[in-house]
Design an enzyme around this catalytic site. Structure first.
Site, PDB file in Angstrom:
ATOM      1  N   THR A  39     -30.015 -14.641  25.136  1.00 33.61           N
ATOM      2  CA  THR A  39     -30.140 -16.033  25.577  1.00 33.61           C
ATOM      3  C   THR A  39     -29.569 -17.004  24.548  1.00 33.61           C
ATOM      4  O   THR A  39     -29.610 -16.764  23.355  1.00 33.61           O
ATOM      5  CB  THR A  39     -31.611 -16.424  25.814  1.00 33.61           C
ATOM      6  OG1 THR A  39     -32.353 -16.080  24.646  1.00 33.61           O
ATOM      7  CG2 THR A  39     -32.182 -15.724  27.003  1.00 33.61           C
ATOM      8  N   GLY A  43     -36.350 -12.441  19.493  1.00 29.41           N
ATOM      9  CA  GLY A  43     -37.431 -12.135  18.571  1.00 29.41           C
ATOM     10  C   GLY A  43     -36.909 -11.351  17.380  1.00 29.41           C
ATOM     11  O   GLY A  43     -35.935 -10.604  17.502  1.00 29.41           O
ATOM     12  N   GLU A  64     -37.572 -12.446  30.183  1.00 30.26           N
ATOM     13  CA  GLU A  64     -36.986 -11.391  31.021  1.00 30.26           C
ATOM     14  C   GLU A  64     -36.837 -11.844  32.459  1.00 30.26           C
ATOM     15  O   GLU A  64     -37.245 -11.148  33.387  1.00 30.26           O
ATOM     16  CB  GLU A  64     -37.862 -10.139  30.969  1.00 30.26           C
ATOM     17  CG  GLU A  64     -37.761  -9.362  29.687  1.00 30.26           C
ATOM     18  CD  GLU A  64     -36.362  -8.856  29.427  1.00 30.26           C
ATOM     19  OE1 GLU A  64     -35.751  -8.312  30.359  1.00 30.26           O
ATOM     20  OE2 GLU A  64     -35.884  -9.028  28.301  1.00 30.26           O
TER      21      GLU A  64
END
Lengths: 661, 662
Positions: free
Chosen positions: A140, A179, A422
């Protein structure tokens, strides 16, 4: 133990332990899980601080330390299989803020396994497994999320040097959110638009080194950092990444599917359908996570409601346990039933997946798409229900639910992320709807549909045949099936209507979003009901009759509550009448009363240890108030009887005012 | 930075004058002017430190809240803000910025309680001390084991005539005061609610003034155990506290004795019946309506501006990604919330008028509408705060992943305001109170006793079917009101009938009552929902405003009513009041309204008129330069201080031990 909660356990009509076996998938699995829990919770190296009291910086440090310790212990205890390692990490991280390197294990490695050639796997996997290479998955971007074709990062092949040049051309193309990206990862799989010979071939995965293995400084051209604090998960760092013409060797593109040859020739992948497999598994896992999060919230709220007493019902009488109030049961028991429903739905989905894997081996991939679709729907549906359900549980604990002592704010903060990661839920529903519309038109033209969607082409029933409460379970699946079918057809008609009115296809689609999302939800809801009903009635369910009977009650509540909540959907075409709705609503009151004596045992069966729940309201022994006080005393503000702000601000003011009198 | 061109275009496409609508929302142009003045005083005063709290620790946050709490009171004096409402607005600016005020309860609860419950003599003694801030206090009622049910409190105050003193005592851990704001570290006094015992008899809960900390060195007084209850979902700048009292002695005159009294010999003198006390409770609930409207309006502002800037997915292959605000699914999330925020602003105005009318009545000794208003405001508080809380979450989720970051301002907005659902009367309990009143009225109505006020409709004849014949009928205020009226009539009566049946089955009132909770909650909700629809329409009809403002508000009002029908379809289909065909027309018109609102969406949130300083959101900034601001914000994260984070000390040993293997 608190006597009220003790009494609750004694009055249950079944043994919680038996139900735990059902949830775990067998007694041996329960035993294994508990053994691992014992090892972890008794290991002084694996204790973790309460992150409620830490700053983000402290929290991040503690989590990193904990993650490294976890890996050492996995080696020390010689835990070998991927499944066992995952279980160890899950337990050791207490499903709390302490998890620090999940993306390395859950995304980075699986992507190399799934998308790397054999040679690439041979090169990278050993480095990943011994944690020399710590990685993340960077997809992203600041300006681009769910719509991956819109990503802006480019990877341009330079045949002169046999390299790709990775580049973030704009501010909005910075990778944002991955992350473990900010400080921990030294490598990342970067998803970028592939350009070769002047042509764009869409997005592909590239392995990019981000930090020096010597001193961990970012490599030239790499700008990387933390995106700042979030609603929760602050022990876990999400990062940003800007690439300024960073060069990587050609073989760092993962080439199991698409390839770029030495001269820059692009070779198209064959079917991508098989790549769906890992996505299905991820979504099954998400559904399970949603089930567990909701189950944790129910455990906390139900136990606390058995301990908490409030408001006298008769003047001078003893204040009843709040769990005795119908309004409290009405908040908690449907959430409890939904948690069970999602456990069984994720279990069923997993089984279907295994079955379909067998089919695929024989070359039959027809079921892959409907499976992928239902897994998308289930991720969205379960996380939506979980999101509201956790909040209902928190609010049912009154003021105390608002304190971090309850564990519920933290649980909500972490779990709600499931709704947007997701695939944002709305986008997933629309994907489901897209497939359902295709099925509707196939059905209209007389083609046969795969099992999971075959109901769409059945002749619709006119009337729900339920006359009394005992009929409901036999007619439950057909009610939800009818609703799904009607709403799929209604959405298809809406689309058709728009097109007939001269709207372009994309406009017709957009103008039908409301109907399409309704159809997708109904399709998923139907699947969940079917799984639950089949599960409790299955011949394979080997468990004592009293466990079966309590599950059947929960299932019936799940069915009735869903009809009651969505009454309009069932009544819109006269399929269910007002009287039948009243019958269903009446059943709910009865079911709540039936569940009441088993409520604590039903949450005990989830078998969350206090270390995992992390809640003083939900502790097993019910000594809530004592523990709340102990917890509060640890607040850093209580370090000194007089806080330093007194000397800085209050004292000067109080003294200045005093002299005025 | 120039305004984002998409946002600029949105503003140009609006069909009404934003400023006009701002006046309506504020309740008049004069109020808008004053509000802006008050806000600018707070936002532009450089003594305040308005830097982003996301990056500091709770300890630092708390210190800042002490500093600000003091500053606020000093500035109110300095700027000579004398009107009570305006003082509150000045204080409220801090909360709307999601910043803390560690002495907020002093002015919100402590001083008003002394005023409301103290005798003239007591007021003369304590008010100067409190108002000049020589003592700082809070209001301590809830206990660790006891919340909404006040009669269940365990703290005792036992009178000792020999010494003319009360001994205030918390006999058990569950009787520790728990939650009062500012109690943990800040205050030196509190009004403590305790069971009064005199001559061996208990007289129920009464307010006592208790000194908690030394005025010289702030150390807890003897017998006082006091501290912070720990971090919470939101409001972490506030030191909500616990308090244990071990036989703490206070003079007899520290019992606030405007109503009940204890004479020196220990004789208890009963208060005259007091109905005025209801007034202040209702005032707080009406104030909650306004704050809830504002919170939801802020969330809408952030989500709608961001949805105009954010572009995603292609609708037409190969064409530019559209603004996400163009998706019907996004409109379905945000426009009903927008309509709800306006509904709550206007409902608050109407309710405030009713409240003022009630105060007049009470002063004249006219109590007939007291219960009616009490039932209404209880239910409204519950309905509005829970709709607000859900609405903020819808807005947050509509911003996708970025909504999850504190940069959006939405997580804090949610965690802070969601506590309205459990504070000042837990919502379920409030709805059940409303239901209790409705059941009484329904019984009276069914036995032919004509009802008036907010429950007057229970005496009206019910219509069997809606008159809606065409799509334009759907937009008629009269028809929309009738739909809600019918639903409330039906659900209240059905609940009353079920209650009656249960009573004759069980013979025990409380058992019957408990077995009807589901129906009772539904009935109370329908009653309040009907009121809001009426209030929105009424205020719209009776308020002077420009035509363009009226026309856009009319659409929002229609949307609010239609969305409620669509969302609760089963309630209306149940007895065929609406046919499936009529319901489809409602849904169709609702969607048509989306299209009319679309070009006005940004202007409609601009009209809420939140300066960036209050919104405190990079996603919702007025100029729409979202991504630049997000990046700047992220760079403030303290973790980014060094390129290699401190925690490398844990990674390094592991990495170097394996380096050779590469």
């Amino acid at each position: 133990m608190n006597p009220d909660i003790q009494k609750e356990r004694e009055r249950a009509t079944f043994t919680a332990e038996q139900l735990t076996y059902v949830l775990d998938g067998g007694r041996h699995k329960t035993k294994k899980r508990r053994l691992m829990e014992k090892i972890i919770f008794h290991d002084p190296d694996l204790q973790c601080p309460d992150h409620s009291f830490l700053s983000k910086n402290e929290s991040f440090n503690a989590a990193t330390k904990h993650s490294i310790m976890m890996e050492k212990k996995i080696q020390k205890h010689k835990i070998k299989s991927d499944e066992d390692k995952a279980m160890f990490r899950m337990i050791a991280s207490r499903r709390k803020d302490t998890i620090s390197l999940p993306v390395h294990h859950l995304m980075f490695r699986p992507t190399i396994v799934g998308q790397g050639t054999e040679e690439q796997q041979r090169k990278w996997l050993p480095l990943i497994d011994n944690m020399t290479v710590i990685g993340t998955y960077a997809q992203t971007e600041l300006g681009h999320g769910t719509f991956i074709r819109g990503l802006e990062t480019t990877a341009t092949f330079d045949p002169k040097t046999d390299e790709f040049v990775l580049h973030s051309p704009t501010l909005t193309s910075m990778k944002w959110w991955p992350g473990n990206l900010a400080f921990q990862s030294n490598h990342a799989i970067v998803i970028a638009q592939l350009y070769t010979k002047g042509q764009c071939h869409g997005i592909q995965p590239f392995m990019v080194q981000l930090r020096s293995l010597e001193d961990y400084r970012p490599l030239p051209g790499v700008t990387v950092g933390d995106i700042g604090p979030k609603m929760a998960n602050n022990g876990y760092c999400n990062g940003f990444l800007k690439l300024d013409n960073v060069r990587i060797p050609r073989e760092n593109m993962l080439m199991k599917y698409a390839k770029v040859e030495r001269d820059g020739t692009y070779i198209k992948p064959q079917s991508m359908k098989l790549a769906y497999g890992s996505m299905v598994l991820l979504r099954v896992a998400f559904t399970k996570t949603a089930a567990e999060a909701l189950a944790s919230a129910c455990t906390i709220a139900v136990r606390y409601s058995a301990v908490r007493r409030q408001t006298e019902q008769t003047p001078g009488g003893v204040e009843p346990q709040i769990l005795d109030y119908q309004s409290q049961q009405y908040k908690l028991f449907p959430a409890l039933a939904a948690a069970y429903a999602f456990y069984f739905a994720s279990e069923s989905l997993n089984n279907i997946y295994q079955q379909i894997q067998q089919e695929i081996k024989t070359g039959n991939i027809a079921s892959m798409t409907p499976l992928h679709v239902i897994s998308s729907g289930l991720k969205a549906f379960s996380s939506d229900v979980m999101n509201c359900g956790i909040e209902t549980c928190r609010l049912s604990c009154g003021g105390h639910g608002y304190s971090h002592a309850s564990g519920l704010p933290g649980l909500y903060g972490r779990a709600t992320a499931l709704c947007t990661v997701e695939g944002v839920n709305t986008v997933l529903y629309l994907q489901v709807a897209g497939y359902l519309m295709k099925c509707a038109s196939m059905a209209a033209s007389g083609q046969t549909l795969p099992d999971l969607v075959a109901y769409i082409s059945k002749p619709p029933e006119q009337q729900w045949s339920v006359r009394n409460g005992t009929d409901i379970m036999n007619q439950a699946v057909s009610a939800y099936e009818h609703r799904a079918q009607r709403l799929v057809v209604a959405a298809a008609q809406s689309l058709q209507g728009e097109m007939t009115a001269g709207k372009a296809q994309h406009e017709a689609w957009n103008n039908s979003h409301i109907a399409l999302i309704k159809a997708a939800k109904a399709h998923t809801h139907y699947f969940v009901v079917k799984c639950f009903v089949n599960f409790v009635r299955s011949k394979d369910l080997i468990t004592p009759d009293n466990v079966k009977s309590v599950l059947e009650t929960l299932c019936k509540l799940y069915v009735c509550y869903g009809i009651h909540e969505n009454a309009g959907d069932f009544m819109q075409d006269g399929y269910i009448s007002g009287e039948q709705i009243a019958l269903v609503t009446n059943q709910i009151s009865g079911l709540l009363a039936t569940i009441r004596p088993n409520a604590v045992a039903l949450v005990d069966a989830f078998d969350f240890k206090d270390e995992i729940l992390g809640s003083v309201l939900g502790c097993y022994d019910g000594n809530v108030y004592q523990k709340m006080y102990e917890w509060a005393k640890q607040s850093p503000l209580n370090k000194d009887e007089v806080h330093e702000s007194y000397y800085k601000y209050l004292k000067p003011m109080l003294q200045a005012n005093k002299s005025k009198l | 930075m120039p305004v984002n061109p998409d946002l600029q275009r949105e503003r140009e496409s609006a069909t009404f004058a934003v400023e006009e609508l701002t006046h309506v929302k504020d309740g008049g142009k004069g109020k808008t002017v004053r509000r802006r003045y008050i806000e600018s005083l707070a936002l532009n005063d450089s003594d305040f430190d308005w830097s982003d709290r996301s990056f500091i620790t709770r300890d630092e946050e708390y210190s800042l809240a002490v500093k600000h709490g003091i500053l606020i009171e000093q500035k109110i004096k300095k700027y000579n803000i004398t009107d009570q409402e305006e003082q509150n607005a000045f204080r409220n600016t801090v909360m709307r910025k999601r910043q803390g005020n560690a002495i907020g309860l002093h002015t919100l609860m402590f001083i008003p309680t002394i005023k409301g419950q103290g005798t003239e003599e007591q007021q003369k003694k304590w008010l100067p001390l409190a108002e000049s801030m020589q003592i700082i206090g809070t209001y301590a009622q809830t206990e660790l084991g006891h919340g909404t049910f006040v009669r269940g409190l365990e703290t005792t105050a036992t009178y000792i005539p020999e010494k003319e003193e009360f001994i205030v005592h918390t006999p058990k851990l569950t009787s520790f005061k728990w939650w009062p704001g500012n109690l943990g570290k800040t205050v030196n006094y509190a009004v403590v609610m305790a069971q009064l015992y005199s001559k061996g008899k208990c007289y129920g809960v009464h307010p006592f003034l208790v000194q908690l900390r030394s005025l010289d060195n702030h150390q807890p007084m003897k017998g006082v155990t006091i501290g912070d209850i720990g971090p919470k979902f939101g409001f972490n700048s506030t030191d909500n506290g616990y308090l244990g009292l071990d036989h703490v002695r206070i003079p007899r005159t520290n019992l606030l004795m405007k109503y009940a009294k204890v004479l020196p010999d220990g004789t208890y003198v009963k208060p005259p019946r007091d109905k005025l006390a209801y007034g202040s409770m209702m005032y707080v609930r009406v104030a909650y309506l306004h704050m809830s409207a504002e919170a939801l309006a802020m969330a809408c502002t952030i989500a709608i501006r961001y949805s105009a800037v954010r572009r995603q997915s292609e609708m037409i292959p190969g064409e530019r990604e559209p603004q996400v605000l163009d998706y019907q699914s996004q409109q379905m999330k945000l426009f009903p919330q927008l309509a709800t925020a306006y509904a709550f602003y206007l409902t608050q105005q109407k309710t405030y008028q009713l409240y003022l009318g009630l105060l007049d009545d009470l002063r004249k000794g006219e109590y007939s509408s007291l219960q009616d208003m009490h039932a209404l405001t209880s239910g409204l508080k519950a309905f509005v705060t829970s709709a607000m809380s859900n609405g903020i979450d819808v807005c947050r989720l509509s911003c996708g992943g970025h909504g999850y970051s504190h940069t959006s301002g939405l997580p804090e907005l949610y965690t802070m305001y969601t506590h309205f659902q459990t504070a000042e009367g837990e919502n379920t309990i409030l709805l059940l109170q409303t239901a209790r009143y409705l059941m009484k009225c329904a019984g009276n109505a069914m036995s032919g006793d004509k009802q008036t006020g907010q429950v007057g409709y229970l005496s009206d004849t019910t219509q069997e079917n809606s008159n809606i014949k065409s799509e334009s009928d759907v937009l008629s205020f009269e028809e929309l009101t009738n739909v809600y009226k019918h639903r409330a009539q039906r659900l209240v009566k059905e609940a009353a009938m079920k209650l009656q049946t249960e009573m004759s089955n069980t013979k025990q009132q409380h058992v019957a009552w408990n077995s009807c909770h589901i129906e009772l909650l539904t009935a109370a909700t329908a009653h309040v929902h009907y009121f809001i629809v009426q209030a929105f329409i009424d205020t719209l009809k009776t308020t002077e405003m420009a035509d363009s403002a009226r026309s856009i508000l009319t659409k929002l009002c229609q949307l609010y009513a239609m969305y409620g029908i669509h969302d609760n379809a089963g309630d209306f289909l149940h007895d065929n009041y609406l046919s499936p065909h009529q319901l489809s027309m409602v849904t169709k018109q609702m969607v048509n309204t989306f299209a009319l609102l679309r070009p006005n969406a940004v202007a409609l949130v601009d009209a809420f008129d939140f300066p960036d300083g209050i919104l405190a959101s990079t996603l919702g900034t007025y100029d729409g330069n979202v991504y630049e601001k997000m990046y700047q914000w992220a760079n403030h994260s303290p973790l980014n201080k060094d390129e290699v984070h401190d925690s490398y000390k844990y990674l390094q040993p592991m990495l170097t031990s394996k380096q050779s293997k590469l």
